[in-house]
Design a protein around this motif. Structure first.
Motif, PDB file in Angstrom:
ATOM      1  N   SER A  82      11.048   5.687  -3.911  1.00 11.62           N
ATOM      2  CA  SER A  82      11.222   5.337  -2.449  1.00 11.62           C
ATOM      3  C   SER A  82       9.915   4.583  -1.938  1.00 11.62           C
ATOM      4  CB  SER A  82      11.150   6.871  -1.911  1.00 11.62           C
ATOM      5  OG  SER A  82       9.848   7.498  -2.003  1.00 11.62           O
ATOM      6  N   PHE A  83      10.421   3.798  -0.724  1.00 15.82           N
ATOM      7  CA  PHE A  83       9.341   3.066  -0.211  1.00 15.82           C
ATOM      8  C   PHE A  83       9.611   2.884   1.231  1.00 15.82           C
ATOM      9  CE2 PHE A  83       6.985  -0.831  -2.252  1.00 15.82           C
ATOM     10  CZ  PHE A  83       5.733  -0.671  -1.537  1.00 15.82           C
ATOM     11  N   LEU A  84       8.549   3.353   1.909  1.00 14.33           N
ATOM     12  CA  LEU A  84       8.533   3.340   3.322  1.00 14.33           C
ATOM     13  C   LEU A  84       7.280   2.788   3.928  1.00 14.33           C
ATOM     14  CD1 LEU A  84       6.431   5.960   4.710  1.00 14.33           C
ATOM     15  CD2 LEU A  84       8.149   7.257   3.495  1.00 14.33           C
ATOM     16  N   GLU A  85       7.402   2.524   5.355  1.00 13.57           N
ATOM     17  CA  GLU A  85       6.279   2.127   6.050  1.00 13.57           C
ATOM     18  C   GLU A  85       6.187   2.965   7.237  1.00 13.57           C
ATOM     19  OE1 GLU A  85       6.494  -1.608   7.535  1.00 13.57           O
ATOM     20  OE2 GLU A  85       8.306  -1.771   8.652  1.00 13.57           O
TER      21      GLU A  85
ATOM     22  N   ILE B 114       8.433   5.835  11.295  1.00 15.31           N
ATOM     23  CA  ILE B 114       8.861   5.611   9.881  1.00 15.31           C
ATOM     24  C   ILE B 114      10.053   4.861   9.654  1.00 15.31           C
ATOM     25  CG2 ILE B 114       9.592   6.624   7.742  1.00 15.31           C
ATOM     26  CD1 ILE B 114       7.863   9.139   8.473  1.00 15.31           C
ATOM     27  N   ARG B 115       9.964   3.762   8.795  1.00 14.11           N
ATOM     28  CA  ARG B 115      10.787   2.809   8.576  1.00 14.11           C
ATOM     29  C   ARG B 115      11.195   2.881   6.986  1.00 14.11           C
ATOM     30  NH1 ARG B 115       9.402  -2.662  11.864  1.00 14.11           N
ATOM     31  NH2 ARG B 115       9.599  -1.664  14.061  1.00 14.11           N
ATOM     32  N   ASP B 116      12.388   2.827   6.534  1.00 15.47           N
ATOM     33  CA  ASP B 116      12.621   2.693   5.205  1.00 15.47           C
ATOM     34  C   ASP B 116      13.082   1.449   4.609  1.00 15.47           C
ATOM     35  OD1 ASP B 116      13.632   3.111   2.609  1.00 15.47           O
ATOM     36  OD2 ASP B 116      15.479   4.315   3.033  1.00 15.47           O
TER      37      ASP B 116
ATOM     38  N   ALA C 229      11.093  -4.582  -0.524  1.00 12.24           N
ATOM     39  CA  ALA C 229      10.324  -3.843   0.238  1.00 12.24           C
ATOM     40  C   ALA C 229       9.394  -4.597   0.979  1.00 12.24           C
ATOM     41  CB  ALA C 229       9.526  -2.807  -0.354  1.00 12.24           C
ATOM     42  N   LYS C 230       8.844  -5.792  -0.015  1.00 10.97           N
ATOM     43  CA  LYS C 230       7.994  -6.689   0.772  1.00 10.97           C
ATOM     44  C   LYS C 230       8.690  -7.519   1.812  1.00 10.97           C
ATOM     45  CE  LYS C 230       5.004  -8.782  -1.970  1.00 10.97           C
ATOM     46  NZ  LYS C 230       4.373  -9.349  -3.092  1.00 10.97           N
TER      47      LYS C 230
ATOM     48  N   SER D 146       2.074   0.921   4.198  1.00 15.75           N
ATOM     49  CA  SER D 146       3.444   1.171   3.359  1.00 15.75           C
ATOM     50  C   SER D 146       2.860   2.269   2.395  1.00 15.75           C
ATOM     51  CB  SER D 146       3.456  -0.340   2.652  1.00 15.75           C
ATOM     52  OG  SER D 146       2.370  -0.642   1.835  1.00 15.75           O
ATOM     53  N   VAL D 147       4.001   3.163   1.718  1.00 18.05           N
ATOM     54  CA  VAL D 147       3.963   4.024   0.893  1.00 18.05           C
ATOM     55  C   VAL D 147       5.005   4.031   0.004  1.00 18.05           C
ATOM     56  CG1 VAL D 147       3.843   6.628   0.595  1.00 18.05           C
ATOM     57  CG2 VAL D 147       2.779   5.658   2.833  1.00 18.05           C
ATOM     58  N   PHE D 148       4.642   3.744  -1.425  1.00 15.99           N
ATOM     59  CA  PHE D 148       5.636   3.752  -2.514  1.00 15.99           C
ATOM     60  C   PHE D 148       5.284   4.970  -3.156  1.00 15.99           C
ATOM     61  CE2 PHE D 148       5.905   3.121  -7.169  1.00 15.99           C
ATOM     62  CZ  PHE D 148       7.255   2.743  -7.138  1.00 15.99           C
TER      63      PHE D 148
END
Length: 706
Positions: free
Chosen positions: A499-502, A508-510, A557-558, A577-579
């Protein structure tokens, strides 16, 4: 042909006289009279009326029905006839003259036939309301004037009607002229076609004559051939009779030959069968003799081979018993080695965990970004990698402004990376921490520092996720899958979910959702139970089975991450950003399972308003970033001071990383600093914050095993 073409010749000969006649007919219009015709003339007028065109008769009928003072006078310029003459006082009526030729119909009467109309000399009919016999007295000037006005009005009406009729007659004459021209063109075309047809007829006549001559010669040849055919027919009949006699003789001879051949064939077949039987018996006799000799030799060989096999069998039985004993010993040894390997793996994990615990649950690495083009080097920037120390040195003026004082700010961390260190050298220091994720421990690594200090480069690397410049996230993923492949030989099977969010402005955005998705989702951080992991609702958790699949997600995600240009950094990350890679391992042979979460975080850069000069949306983003980083500092302060309450829920960043910061995780922090002299104050603040984090003791992490 001459008689048929005579009317057309008349058309060609008389075109010159038609047009002047038409013009004279149009220019010499009679002056109509308003009086009615005499009773004696009604019959001749009726006859003339029948001979007029239909349109003209309709006009006359409508004129007869009209009042006397408003009757329309008929013009005498109608093509092909003369109008009915008005009643004359002295001259008799003149009968109209008609022309029956085509030229007359098309162009009107000729000059000889066209006569000048005789104007009416009788007085006009008295207007209505005044007696015809009575006359007005001489003193009644107004009455006479009114009579004259009525006459003038009637004359004007007649003149207008006459002009209208003349215009229509001119149009009819023009149409007739055009029809005449088209007929002349058709006539000339027909003449041309007729000449062509005549030339073709002449050629056809010549061809017919030639063909007739050829047919005559062919008839003569046919007669001769017929006579020859009759002679040949007679000869053919005679030959057929002779041939029938010969065929009868040949048939009898053939029957005799066939009978003799059949007899000879039977004799030959008997002789051949006897010969083959003799040859077969001879060959069979020779083969039997050879087989008998071969059987004797083979019997001798089999006897010797039997003795040899009996000896080999006894040896193989002894060897097989020996090998079976060895297999049993190897199986027992393999089981013992497997147990030892498993015990060694468990001991390795325990020692590995002990080593990391001795280094500290929260480890802090400092990395100095290389100097960019055009920047100024720090005046005194000392790095001591052996002592794991970095010293910031700055010369400042004294309080009285006369003397300059040298200020030193030393900081000691778990490791200090100078600007020339590569990505591989940095990752080699955290590879043991990444390995703990496969052992069942939660692992978290995050980068902290001012904007433009190299946090995103450290965690993700450049846009191309390959080569020596790959960041910590792709390298960690690569090590995880390689180690999982090796552990598969020991019976471990792993499943991975990414999962990858910011977190942008506390929202919170996916990052794994395409920007074209029309529906906006609400994301909330929740924990299903006290022992369950923290999850985000409606967030995409994608199962992955290879390193390549994870790299594709990182690239997506980038592209979706929020960035903007500021005064400090051209491409500044405006969000955290959180991976996360969730790992579930199971060893069915040992009935052991483990699960863990690998969290790799790229924090947004801290910055000051005076330096970044942010306004509008950038100012709002900067305030949100600084607030979340301040709350992160408060959490570390509470952990360092052993407070009973830790404010994890003050912001979404600390709430999401609660498990990583709360004791049951192995945490690593990168503090990135910039070497420019204008970034000295920001670097000093970042190092002070990292020093506080390095002093925190959050407890011993435990593995999630069953």
């Amino acid at each position: 042909m001459d008689e048929e073409r005579s009317p057309l010749r008349q058309l060609n000969e008389k075109p010159a006289c038609h047009e002047p006649a038409e013009k004279s007919a149009l220019s010499k219009l009679p002056v109509p009279s308003v009086k009615r015709p005499l009773p004696g003339k009604e019959q001749s007028a009726g006859q003339n009326n029948l001979r007029q065109p239909a349109k003209k008769r309709l006009l006359d009928q409508s004129d007869d029905k009209a009042p006397p003072n408003k009757r329309k006078m008929v013009s005498a310029s109608v093509v092909g006839f003369k109008p009915r003459p008005p009643v004359m006082s002295q001259r008799p009526a003149v009968n109209p003259v008609y022309k029956t030729s085509a030229a007359t119909v098309a162009g009107g009467p000729s000059r000889g036939a066209m006569k000048k109309p005789v104007a009416a000399t009788s007085k006009p009919e008295a207007p209505s309301g005044v007696g015809a016999a009575s006359r007005r007295p001489g003193w009644d000037l107004k009455g006479k004037m009114s009579d004259m006005q009525m006459k003038v009005s009637s004359y004007q009406e007649q003149v207008r009607n006459t002009k209208t009729q003349n215009r229509e007659l001119r149009e009819e004459a023009e149409r007739a002229r055009r029809e005449l021209e088209s007929l002349r063109e058709e006539h000339s075309a027909l003449l041309n076609k007729m000449s062509d047809v005549q030339s073709k007829v002449t050629s056809y006549q010549e061809q017919v004559q030639t063909i007739s001559q050829e047919n005559q010669g062919l008839r003569e040849r046919g007669d001769r051939a017929q006579r020859e055919l009759e002679g040949l027919t007679l000869e053919h009949s005679a030959l057929l009779n002779k041939m029938s006699d010969v065929q009868c003789k040949v048939t009898s001879y053939q029957e005799q030959i066939q009978t003799i051949s059949q007899e000879n064939q039977g004799l030959r077949e008997r002789g051949d069968r006897a010969q083959r039987e003799l040859e077969g018996l001879t060959l069979e006799h020779s083969a039997l003799l050879n087989k008998m000799r071969a059987y004797e030799m083979e019997n001798q060989e089999l006897s010797s081979l039997k003795r040899t096999l009996e000896m080999d069998l006894s040896r193989e039985r002894a060897l097989s018993a020996q090998r079976l004993q060895e297999v049993r010993e190897l199986t027992q040894s393999n089981a013992e080695q497997t147990d030892k390997l498993h015990q060694g793996e468990m001991e390795r994990r325990a020692l590995h965990n002990t080593l990391l615990e001795l280094k500290g649950n929260i480890r802090v690495f400092c990395r100095v970004r290389p100097l960019l083009d055009g920047g100024q080097q720090q005046s005194s920037f000392e790095i001591q990698p052996q002592d794991k120390t970095i010293v910031l040195v700055k010369t400042e003026e004294s309080h009285i402004g006369k003397e300059k004082e040298l200020h030193k700010y030393p900081f000691k961390f778990d490791h200090v990376f100078p600007p020339q260190c590569s990505q591989q050298q940095v990752f080699s220091e955290i590879s043991l921490l990444v390995q703990s994720a496969l052992d069942g421990y939660n692992v978290c690594s995050f980068a902290y520092g001012q904007t433009g200090s190299g946090k995103t480069y450290t965690m993700e690397g450049p846009d191309v996720l390959a080569g020596e410049e790959m960041g910590m996230i792709p390298r960690a993923v690569q090590q995880i899958f390689q180690a999982a492949c090796k552990l598969r030989e020991q019976g471990w099977e792993y499943q991975f979910t990414a999962s990858f969010l910011e977190i942008y402005n506390e929202t919170i955005r996916d990052l794994l959702v395409s920007n074209k998705t029309p529906k906006k989702m609400d994301y909330e951080i929740k924990r299903a139970s006290p022992t369950a992991d923290i999850r985000v609702t409606n967030l995409k958790y994608i199962p992955v089975s290879s390193e390549e699949e994870v790299l594709v997600l990182i690239k997506l995600a980038k592209q979706n991450r929020s960035t903007a240009r500021t005064q400090v950094n051209d491409v500044s990350s405006r969000s955290h950003s959180v991976f996360q890679l969730r790992i579930e391992g199971k060893n069915a042979a040992r009935d052991v399972s483990c699960n863990s979460i690998l969290s790799l975080v790229d924090l947004a850069g801290s910055e000051r308003v005076q330096k970044s000069q942010s306004t509008g949306d950038r100012l709002k983003e900067m305030k949100s970033i600084n607030a979340s980083l301040t709350n992160l500092g408060l959490v570390f302060s509470a952990l360092a001071s052993k407070d009973g309450f830790v404010p994890y829920r003050n912001c979404k960043l600390t709430y999401l990383l609660q498990d990583c910061l709360g004791g049951n995780s192995k945490t690593l922090m990168f503090v990135n600093i910039s070497p420019e002299i204008e970034s000295f104050s920001e670097s000093l603040n970042s190092l002070r914050f990292a020093s506080k984090v390095n002093e925190c003791v959050i407890g011993t992490a435990t593995a999630n095993r069953k």
